[in-house]
Design an enzyme around this catalytic site. Sequence first.
Site, mmCIF file in Angstrom:
data_model
loop_
_atom_site.group_PDB
_atom_site.id
_atom_site.type_symbol
_atom_site.label_atom_id
_atom_site.label_comp_id
_atom_site.label_asym_id
_atom_site.label_seq_id
_atom_site.Cartn_x
_atom_site.Cartn_y
_atom_site.Cartn_z
ATOM 1 N N HIS A 190 0.837 -1.200 0.000
ATOM 2 C CA HIS A 190 0.000 0.000 0.000
ATOM 3 C C HIS A 190 0.875 1.255 0.000
ATOM 4 O O HIS A 190 2.084 1.188 0.229
ATOM 5 C CB HIS A 190 -0.928 0.026 1.215
ATOM 6 C CG HIS A 190 -2.098 -0.889 1.101
ATOM 7 N ND1 HIS A 190 -2.047 -2.212 1.490
ATOM 8 C CD2 HIS A 190 -3.362 -0.688 0.629
ATOM 9 C CE1 HIS A 190 -3.227 -2.786 1.262
ATOM 10 N NE2 HIS A 190 -4.037 -1.877 0.746
ATOM 11 N N LYS B 284 -0.758 5.054 4.425
ATOM 12 C CA LYS B 284 -1.671 4.137 5.115
ATOM 13 C C LYS B 284 -1.210 3.948 6.553
ATOM 14 O O LYS B 284 -0.024 3.696 6.809
ATOM 15 C CB LYS B 284 -1.730 2.790 4.389
ATOM 16 C CG LYS B 284 -2.771 1.830 4.960
ATOM 17 C CD LYS B 284 -2.974 0.631 4.055
ATOM 18 C CE LYS B 284 -3.961 -0.366 4.634
ATOM 19 N NZ LYS B 284 -5.306 0.236 4.823
#
Length: 253
Positions: A142, A146
Amino acid sequence: MTKILLHGCCGKMGRVISELSKKYDNLSIVAGIDKFGSDNMGYPVFKSLDECNVEYDVLLDFSRADALENLLTFSLKKQKPIVLCSTGYTEDQLQLIENKSKELPIFRSANMSVGINLISMLLRKVAPVLKDNFDIEIIEEHHNQKVDAPSGTALLLADSIKNSLDTETEYVYGRSGSSKRDKNEIGIHAIRGGSIVGNHDVIFAGDGEVIKFTHNALSREVFAVGALKACQYISKVSENKLYNMEDVIGLDF
């Protein structure tokens, strides 16, 4: 027409959902909630739930886990269903969601992608067949903003495997040390960098062959599509319970 109240409307996902919703004739975002406010969303934006005076059918949340209690309190007061798309909930928060689903329809999924949820369903069928002869590892990637790791999606996939097996398994987060891999481990590895939207690989590694389930999210729109489908679905239900994307997909296998 499904009327949606969008919580977290000015965030990245909120803006994607707002733009995508214009393509649908049978739903509309009638108002948004965002503490930073905005006057360019195409609908009224309130800085808090308490300020909102617009009638709606479904509350859609794409914000943060710490907003949960206020969202549930507001939804119970209005007696309207809620779609929870935030991640990073604690065990206590998950239990709270479970408890409150006895009082109103609640939809929650760790990932709103139809593809990810199809893989999750497939893993429950495949894992019991492969477990004895294959080692299982999960890798998720990700963007660098995040905040939770491993991702809720990685845990969703891991839980799908774990709950399908009749043997005990242990999650190992990252891998370090000097001992060999235990047979009952499910490795879960998190990568954070750049602007990666979300990639997940579930690896079954055996002797002489490797089987992979791979899902790559190429844009945030894939999650927005799932969220809007969930809103349409839950606006029509009558039973107070906890729903997920598998209910929306509707496959029985």
